[in-house]
Design a protein around this motif. Structure first.
Motif, mmCIF file in Angstrom:
data_model
loop_
_atom_site.group_PDB
_atom_site.id
_atom_site.type_symbol
_atom_site.label_atom_id
_atom_site.label_comp_id
_atom_site.label_asym_id
_atom_site.label_seq_id
_atom_site.Cartn_x
_atom_site.Cartn_y
_atom_site.Cartn_z
ATOM 1 N N PRO A 31 0.822 -1.214 0.000
ATOM 2 C CA PRO A 31 0.000 0.000 0.000
ATOM 3 C C PRO A 31 0.856 1.265 0.000
ATOM 4 C CG PRO A 31 -0.092 -1.091 2.135
ATOM 5 C CD PRO A 31 0.693 -1.974 1.244
ATOM 6 N N SER A 32 0.295 2.349 -0.570
ATOM 7 C CA SER A 32 1.070 3.598 -0.658
ATOM 8 C C SER A 32 1.004 4.403 0.639
ATOM 9 C CB SER A 32 0.571 4.440 -1.827
ATOM 10 O OG SER A 32 -0.764 4.812 -1.603
ATOM 11 N N ASP A 76 -1.443 16.249 -5.717
ATOM 12 C CA ASP A 76 -2.829 16.236 -5.211
ATOM 13 C C ASP A 76 -2.919 15.764 -3.759
ATOM 14 O OD1 ASP A 76 -2.231 13.635 -5.489
ATOM 15 O OD2 ASP A 76 -3.835 13.119 -6.865
ATOM 16 N N GLY A 77 -1.789 15.543 -3.107
ATOM 17 C CA GLY A 77 -1.806 15.190 -1.686
ATOM 18 C C GLY A 77 -1.788 13.707 -1.418
ATOM 19 N N SER A 78 -1.986 12.886 -2.447
ATOM 20 C CA SER A 78 -1.994 11.440 -2.201
ATOM 21 C C SER A 78 -0.584 10.885 -2.332
ATOM 22 C CB SER A 78 -2.927 10.741 -3.189
ATOM 23 O OG SER A 78 -2.349 10.739 -4.469
ATOM 24 N N HIS A 79 -0.337 9.849 -1.550
ATOM 25 C CA HIS A 79 0.997 9.244 -1.571
ATOM 26 C C HIS A 79 1.251 8.498 -2.877
ATOM 27 C CE1 HIS A 79 1.688 9.342 3.043
ATOM 28 N NE2 HIS A 79 1.478 10.523 2.522
ATOM 29 N N ARG A 80 0.188 7.991 -3.489
ATOM 30 C CA ARG A 80 0.372 7.263 -4.743
ATOM 31 C C ARG A 80 0.915 8.187 -5.828
ATOM 32 N NH1 ARG A 80 1.943 2.734 -6.098
ATOM 33 N NH2 ARG A 80 0.631 1.795 -4.512
ATOM 34 N N ILE A 94 4.553 8.753 -5.229
ATOM 35 C CA ILE A 94 5.379 7.620 -5.678
ATOM 36 C C ILE A 94 5.544 7.656 -7.194
ATOM 37 C CG2 ILE A 94 5.425 5.090 -5.886
ATOM 38 C CD1 ILE A 94 4.136 4.982 -3.101
ATOM 39 N N PHE A 108 4.146 7.041 5.123
ATOM 40 C CA PHE A 108 4.412 6.810 3.707
ATOM 41 C C PHE A 108 4.626 5.314 3.476
ATOM 42 C CE2 PHE A 108 7.275 7.075 -0.088
ATOM 43 C CZ PHE A 108 6.361 7.696 -0.918
ATOM 44 N N GLY A 109 4.167 4.820 2.339
ATOM 45 C CA GLY A 109 4.355 3.400 2.027
ATOM 46 C C GLY A 109 5.734 3.170 1.435
ATOM 47 N N TRP A 110 6.697 2.968 2.305
ATOM 48 C CA TRP A 110 8.092 2.826 1.839
ATOM 49 C C TRP A 110 8.272 1.562 1.031
ATOM 50 C CZ3 TRP A 110 10.524 7.161 2.134
ATOM 51 C CH2 TRP A 110 10.244 8.053 3.171
ATOM 52 N N VAL A 111 7.542 0.527 1.410
ATOM 53 C CA VAL A 111 7.678 -0.738 0.670
ATOM 54 C C VAL A 111 7.153 -0.548 -0.756
ATOM 55 C CG1 VAL A 111 7.069 -3.180 0.659
ATOM 56 C CG2 VAL A 111 7.415 -2.015 2.814
ATOM 57 N N ALA A 112 6.023 0.185 -0.861
ATOM 58 C CA ALA A 112 5.468 0.445 -2.203
ATOM 59 C C ALA A 112 6.451 1.277 -3.023
ATOM 60 C CB ALA A 112 4.144 1.179 -2.072
ATOM 61 N N ALA A 162 9.722 1.321 -2.686
ATOM 62 C CA ALA A 162 10.838 0.450 -3.084
ATOM 63 C C ALA A 162 10.419 -0.451 -4.240
ATOM 64 C CB ALA A 162 11.301 -0.373 -1.891
ATOM 65 N N GLU A 163 9.165 -0.939 -4.168
ATOM 66 C CA GLU A 163 8.676 -1.805 -5.254
ATOM 67 C C GLU A 163 8.555 -1.036 -6.566
ATOM 68 O OE1 GLU A 163 5.000 -3.351 -3.820
ATOM 69 O OE2 GLU A 163 5.958 -4.882 -2.604
ATOM 70 N N LEU A 216 15.836 3.905 -2.250
ATOM 71 C CA LEU A 216 15.760 4.416 -0.873
ATOM 72 C C LEU A 216 17.141 4.612 -0.263
ATOM 73 C CD1 LEU A 216 12.746 2.438 0.601
ATOM 74 C CD2 LEU A 216 12.779 4.725 -0.324
#
Lengths: 572, 168
Positions: free
Chosen positions: A465-466, B47-51, B54, B75-79, B81-82, B87
């Motif tokens: 998830p983000s 727009d403020g979203s983490h997606r 990324i 924050f989705g650090w794994v996302a 990295a994917e 990082l």
């Protein structure tokens, strides 16, 4: 120990392509005569040693380049980088020829042949140049093999003694005039092979040619093979001990400056560069304990602290001390917070009763020593200006802001997006757990039962998830009858979730992340659950979790069930 | 009816160049391609979203380039990295609220790409930081719009930029 020699024929000519356009005839000129000519120029009749005017007559568009002695060396670094893929111990004999030893543990014929092939492939893929490689017990044996490549079967030389002296000329540069004179004069005397040189006697040769003959003797007689030269494992460090606990970091730093300078000098003397800096200290801290009568007593406890830092470049003494100062201040702040009494309380107490607090010992150790040659600046620098500026800014900010505010993130292997993330202080050395380097997938790839799709039980599948909340938010999964969905003992849900209920505090937090949801969300799809049991060694496992991926009309959410209550952990 | 013939004067060198440049800009806008110079030196808001953060970083981060994030939380650090974000070259700064403006000023000085989470900054501070970004030719991404200072990050331009970089 065997040795492998790598040779790129006509290196002097090959490197000219660096400065000329493809297909352009070009030459280098020394004292009005052609020194080197490209293939294109040779096709048009230009030869080595020819006068420049004649060459220009033969080839009107001839490009004349200045003689750049460093061009050959500079270009050969690309080949050495290619050799780094095969061995860490490659050495240059002269630009165009390099050698490296075969590891003694794997010195078999098959392995040598594999190594030779890998070497040629590595150079070809990196530089696009054809190279020759051969192995032998000594340098001359390997050189003999290389010489035989170009000969017909009948003309091949079988013994080192039969190797012509003239062939050794290529091993030395043209600038090595003394050796070139030795070769010329021996040829005039009728001494043509190495066997004949030996028969002539080294004493006679040394008397006549001096140091140049000694060099030749070392090459021919001593069978010198470069060995694996590893840096001694001893660490370079300095230690300080204080009779009384010292609370002021500046006082300690003042004392360590001289020691740090000596440490750097020692590193330079050993020609090694540290990749890590380990700071360990002993501290005295007062603690409160209850005695047998139930009275609270203040006792002094000694604790040991240690932390490893990564070193980016060869450090200066002031860099070591500034890092030390930062670390000592950070430890002091951490320990002061744990103190049972505040500093005002200390001032009220009499001097005799003042409990001890401060550092009693300190050790700074330079770790992960690597030969300095490996870390020297490359032709265009190891780091760009912007990278250096970024590193400097980060270090400055860390010194200014204190601990826990300038961080780096590392994603480790694991099960879920929350536990895989690890924060560490800027510059702190990454310590990998032993299991992270196991590479089980690589190791068991050839096993008959290996299945690449298999993964650890309890690992949340799919992309991460983000948004991941470090502190999970309360949530509730309900059935159509408004009953809370739970987990059965079999690891399945008690009922199909229909609604996701989010309390006001969760909605407020979500809106700050630009995620706008209502209090009751209809659930459209559910994936999972992925169950993680608690530690099997625990008598009553309490850390068990179940992860669930829930899809609403707009968002996809990651929920976790822990202690029989649902929490929102992430949003895709 | 007499036929009126209008003779167009031949364009001089400068006019021809200006016309060619205009044509280039039009084509770039149509394709959603933004050259590096057009992106750098400016403050952009997402727009403020983490997606979206990324996705933007995925296009922006060059190899060996350091990126800094100020005050980014949850924050989705794994996302990340994917998605291929490096990082190892990512710095996370969490200063106290009263020092945020000062720290951000230093970060935009030192890092080519800086990300700013929703933090409170006075308009004067925002303008001062934007001036620094312009001077350094760096890039500042904010999660919320800075009124009168930042521009909205165009996702078309982003994708075009990444394609352009891949080709280059």
């Amino acid at each position: 120990m065997s040795v492998i020699i790598v040779c790129i024929p006509k290196w002097e000519t090959n490197v000219l392509v660096l400065d000329v356009l493809p297909g352009m005839p070009a030459v280098t000129v020394k004292r009005g005569r052609i020194q080197e000519a490209t293939l294109e120029a040779t096709k048009q009749g230009v030869e080595k040693g020819m006068r420049l005017t004649l060459a220009q007559h033969l080839c009107p568009y001839l490009e004349v380049l200045p003689v750049d002695k460093s061009r050959e060396q500079r270009a050969f670094t690309t080949v050495m980088e290619a050799l780094d893929e095969v061995t860490p111990f490659a050495q240059v004999i002269r630009p165009g020829i390099a050698l490296f030893p075969v590891p003694p543990q794997q010195d078999t014929v098959e392995y040598r042949e594999q190594l030779v092939e890998a070497t040629i492939d590595a150079i070809a893929s990196k530089t696009g140049t054809e190279s020759y490689a051969a192995w032998g017990q000594t340098i001359l044996e390997a050189w003999l093999q290389l010489e035989n490549y170009h000969c017909a079967a009948q003309q091949r030389i079988t013994q080192v003694e039969d190797l012509p002296l003239a062939s050794l000329r290529s091993l030395f540069t043209a600038e090595d005039l003394n050796l070139q004179t030795v070769f010329s004069e021996l040829l005039l005397l009728g001494v043509e092979t190495i066997g004949e040189v030996k028969a002539l006697g080294w004493d006679n040769l040394t008397t006549r040619f001096g140091l140049a003959a000694q060099t030749l003797r070392k090459l021919v007689e001593e069978n010198w093979v470069p060995g694996y030269k590893l840096v001694e494992p001893t660490e370079v460090s300095f230690s300080l001990e204080f009779a009384n606990p010292v609370e002021d970091p500046l006082l300690i730093v003042g004392q360590t400056l001289g020691q740090a300078q000596k440490l750097i000098a020692k590193l330079q003397g050993k020609q090694v560069s540290p990749q890590g800096l380990c700071i360990s200290a002993q501290m005295l801290i007062p603690t409160q304990v209850c005695n047998s009568l139930g009275e609270v007593e203040t006792q002094v406890e000694e604790i040991s602290l240690q932390r490893s830092w990564a070193v980016f470049d060869f450090p200066t003494a002031s860099e070591v001390t500034s890092r030390l100062q930062w670390q000592l201040q950070a430890w002091l702040q951490t320990q002061q917070r744990k103190l049972p009494l505040t500093s005002e309380d200390y001032s009220e107490q009499t001097v005799n009763q003042l409990p001890s607090f401060g550092f009693t010992g300190l050790t700074v150790e330079a770790t992960c020593l690597t030969p300095i040659a490996e870390t020297t600046q490359k032709l265009w620098g190891n780091r760009s200006a912007s990278e250096i500026r970024a590193l400097d800014t980060a270090t400055k900010l860390q010194a200014k802001l204190g601990q826990g505010q300038v961080l780096q993130v590392k994603v480790r292997s694991g099960w879920d997006p929350l536990s895989r993330v690890e924060y560490r202080e800027w510059g702190e050395q990454v310590v990998n757990a032993a299991w992270e380097d196991w590479n089980l997938k690589e190791k068991h790839r050839d096993h008959p039962t290996y299945n690449s799709q298999c993964q650890w039980w309890g690992k949340v599948s799919g992309e991460a998830p983000s948004i991941v909340f470090t502190q999970a938010l309360p949530a509730c999964l309900l059935t159509g009858d408004r009953e809370v969905v739970q987990l059965k003992e079999t690891g399945l849900l008690t009922a199909v979730p229909t609604y996701l209920q989010l309390p006001a505090e969760t909605l407020r937090k979500l809106s700050s992340k630009a995620v706008f949801l209502t209090e009751n969300q209809p659930v459209t799809e559910v994936y999972g659950p992925w169950v993680q049991l608690g530690g099997w060694w625990e008598p009553n496992p309490t850390k068990g979790k179940a992860w669930l991926r829930v899809k609403t009309n707009e968002y996809e959410l990651l929920l976790v069930l822990q202690n029989k209550s649902w929490q929102l952990v992430g949003i895709w | 009816m007499s036929l009126q013939v209008v003779e167009q004067e031949p364009l001089n060198k400068e006019q021809r160049l200006a016309k060619a440049r205009l044509q280039l800009v039009k084509t770039e806008n149509q394709l959603g391609v933004s050259p590096n110079d057009a992106l750098n030196g400016k403050v952009w808001h997402l727009d403020g979203s983490h997606r979206s953060l990324i996705n933007t970083l995925q296009c922006l981060q060059n190899p060996q380039q350091w990126v800094c994030a100020l005050g980014v939380e949850d924050f989705g650090w794994v996302a990340a990295a994917e998605a291929g974000i490096d990082l190892e070259h990512f710095l996370l700064v969490k200063p106290p609220a009263d020092k945020a403006g000062e720290v951000l000023g230093q970060l935009v000085d030192g890092f080519e790409v800086t990300i700013c989470a929703p933090i409170f900054l006075r308009p004067a501070e925002q303008r001062r930081i934007a001036a620094k970004v312009r001077q350094r030719k760096n890039l500042l991404l904010t999660m919320l719009p800075w009124v009168g200072v930042s521009r909205s990050w165009n996702s078309n331009a982003t994708s075009g930029f990444s394609e352009l970089r891949q080709v280059g």
